[in-house]
Scaffold this motif. Structure first.
Motif, PDB file in Angstrom:
ATOM      1  N   PRO A  94       5.791   5.559   5.211  1.00 16.35           N
ATOM      2  CA  PRO A  94       5.926   4.362   4.491  1.00 16.35           C
ATOM      3  C   PRO A  94       4.151   3.837   4.036  1.00 16.35           C
ATOM      4  CG  PRO A  94       6.601   3.594   6.844  1.00 16.35           C
ATOM      5  CD  PRO A  94       6.315   5.418   6.541  1.00 16.35           C
ATOM      6  N   ALA A  95       4.055   3.274   2.929  1.00 18.34           N
ATOM      7  CA  ALA A  95       2.760   2.681   2.598  1.00 18.34           C
ATOM      8  C   ALA A  95       2.787   1.305   3.368  1.00 18.34           C
ATOM      9  CB  ALA A  95       2.743   2.639   1.260  1.00 18.34           C
ATOM     10  N   PRO A  96       1.475   1.039   3.533  1.00 20.47           N
ATOM     11  CA  PRO A  96       1.138  -0.435   4.207  1.00 20.47           C
ATOM     12  C   PRO A  96       1.861  -1.611   3.109  1.00 20.47           C
ATOM     13  CG  PRO A  96      -0.985   0.832   3.929  1.00 20.47           C
ATOM     14  CD  PRO A  96       0.324   1.839   3.332  1.00 20.47           C
ATOM     15  N   GLN A  97       2.186  -2.593   3.700  1.00 24.27           N
ATOM     16  CA  GLN A  97       2.851  -3.604   3.056  1.00 24.27           C
ATOM     17  C   GLN A  97       1.697  -4.202   2.362  1.00 24.27           C
ATOM     18  OE1 GLN A  97       6.219  -4.754   3.310  1.00 24.27           O
ATOM     19  NE2 GLN A  97       5.833  -5.819   1.740  1.00 24.27           N
ATOM     20  N   ALA A  98       2.227  -4.352   1.044  1.00 25.15           N
ATOM     21  CA  ALA A  98       1.411  -4.951  -0.266  1.00 25.15           C
ATOM     22  C   ALA A  98       1.847  -6.271  -0.753  1.00 25.15           C
ATOM     23  CB  ALA A  98       1.381  -3.986  -1.514  1.00 25.15           C
TER      24      ALA A  98
END
Length: 486
Positions: A94-98
């Motif tokens: 999962p990508a970092p929370q944007a």
């Protein structure tokens, strides 16, 4: 490792067939990556036993999935997830929370704010749904419609249906509308003067976009069809409500300087008043004198219970000022969403160009299916059945209204599928009370330019409730009114 039977669960309370549920589960699991290419499914016998269904249900589901390449069948081995399925790329970590994109700063909500909020989507759960605009499935010829759909999708016609019509309409459907549907209203029209739409709502939107805009003025009936007011709220035009009387829209009350006037002359919405012929002629004379377009929404003209219907405004229009709107939503079924506009060819050409910018044309297979339904006589047979069924319900409702002492707001209404009643108590509060008693009515406030005026009225439709339940439903309404008055 084989996929265990326990991986499958069917919902027997759902309206979706069990075979379709099983197919959707397998497809969904494959797309989600839970079932991988090459994995073996349970045997038909084992899966049918686990689910408690007939083996043929599982066998048919597997056969459909083999035909669409989701499964492969191996002799004496069983069924496997197909190796040829193209799956999407792995999601990865999962990508970092944007930060969230702020749509609130870009949307003003003007379309959502104009929508009606009085409709009850789950109206079928009520025992006494006096809801307008919903058809009784028992009166719709399902077998005939299915036969026409099969004809339309047959090999002989399929090539023409799969092509882009480039803004044109099905010539067979247009021809039938011109030669049979319109002639019953006394209207003569050539194909270039007819445009198909996605129902009457879409027709009214197209008309408003072509005729109106900032700086223009129009007149509407008051009360009127709420959907028209929703459309006009976004047109930029100034809208002038004109109070209707016992004969419908009074021509002398139309303000000067309007570009368009909208009317429901055959069955005024929602009062069901029929405009008499002398007033129709006076309205046409006023349109010719002042130079405004006259938009005639001729909904429910088929549902008349007092002999021959009056000619449409379009039928007696010699100047070409009338734009006629018709629909198959009431005479076939609401979900069909097919209607038509009849007008001067110049106007139709402009409206066709606008329609092409948004949707090209209504779906070709629906147009051809309806053409078959009309030309094979199914529509006429269904209308006879509907008039018979609605006529019985109308008589039962009239008797119940009289016995319970309810007040018709407009005496003498001779058609349509509903009654417009006067309410001695606030109708909006009455509607809320009745919901708790399994009864749905339509309070009058959405129909008026000033919602406060509508609190003295409500509408009762009989298209969506059986004749057997009408008396008890009317009794509950009368009881709630008496309690509120006390």
């Amino acid at each position: 490792m084989p996929i265990p039977p326990e991986a499958f669960i069917l919902d027997r309370s759902a309206a979706i067939p069990l075979q379709l549920q099983l197919r959707r589960q397998i497809i969904g699991a494959v797309i989600a990556g839970r079932f991988r290419p090459g994995e073996k499914l349970p045997s038909i016998r084992a899966l049918a036993g686990h689910l408690g269904v007939a083996r043929v249900t599982v066998a048919q589901a597997f056969a459909e999935l083999v035909a669409t390449d989701y499964l492969t069948s191996r002799d004496r081995s069983g069924h496997y997830i197909s190796e040829g399925i193209e799956l999407g790329p792995e999601a990865g970590p999962p990508a970092p929370q944007a930060a969230r994109f702020d749509w609130g700063q870009r949307l003003d909500g003007r379309f959502a704010q104009a929508q009606r909020r009085d409709r009850v989507r789950d109206w079928r759960r009520f025992r006494f749904p006096f809801v307008y605009g919903q058809a009784d499935p028992e009166l719709v010829d399902h077998a005939a419609w299915r036969d026409c759909a099969v004809r339309a999708l047959g090999r002989r016609e399929f090539a023409s249906l799969t092509g882009d019509l480039y803004g044109e309409d099905d010539p067979e459907l247009i021809d039938y509308i011109a030669r049979h549907i319109l002639t019953r209203r006394g209207i003569r029209a050539r194909p270039e003067g007819i445009l198909l739409t996605l129902g009457a709502q879409n027709a009214l939107w197209l008309i408003s976009q072509v005729l109106l805009g900032p700086g223009r003025r129009c007149a509407i009936e008051d009360p009127c069809y709420p959907g028209l007011r929703e459309i006009l709220a976004h047109s930029g035009a100034a809208v002038h409500p004109v109070a209707v009387d016992a004969q419908g829209l009074p021509p002398d009350a139309i303000p000067a300087g309007v570009s368009a006037v909208f009317t429901t002359a055959s069955h005024q919405c929602p009062t069901n008043t029929t405009m008499p012929l002398p007033r129709r002629r006076a309205l046409l004379a006023r349109a010719l004198q002042d130079g405004f377009a006259l938009i005639e929404d001729d909904y429910e003209f088929e549902l008349s219970f007092a002999g021959a219907t009056s000619p449409a405004l379009k039928a007696i229009d010699q100047s070409g000022a009338v734009i006629y709107v018709g629909s198959f939503s009431k005479s076939v079924f609401p979900g069909l969403r097919l209607g038509y506009v009849v007008a001067d060819p110049g106007f139709v050409a402009e409206a066709r160009a606008l329609r092409g910018l948004s949707l090209r044309h209504p779906p070709g297979h629906m147009q051809r299916t309806l053409a078959h339904f009309l030309s094979l006589g199914h529509h006429d047979a269904q209308m006879k059945r509907m008039r018979r069924g609605y006529g019985e319900r109308r008589a039962v409702m009239l008797e119940a209204i009289g016995q319970e002492g309810l007040d018709l707001a407009r005496d003498g209404a001779t058609g349509g599928s509903s009654f417009w009643l006067a309410s001695p108590v606030p109708a909006r509060a009455l509607a809320q009370t009745l919901r708790a008693r399994d009864v749905l009515i339509e309070p009058g406030w959405p129909f008026f330019a000033d919602p406060a005026r509508g609190d003295g009225f409500f509408r009762l439709a009989y298209s969506s409730i059986s004749a057997a339940r009408i008396p008890e439903g009317i009794r509950r309404i009368a009881t709630a009114i008496r309690e509120a008055r006390a």
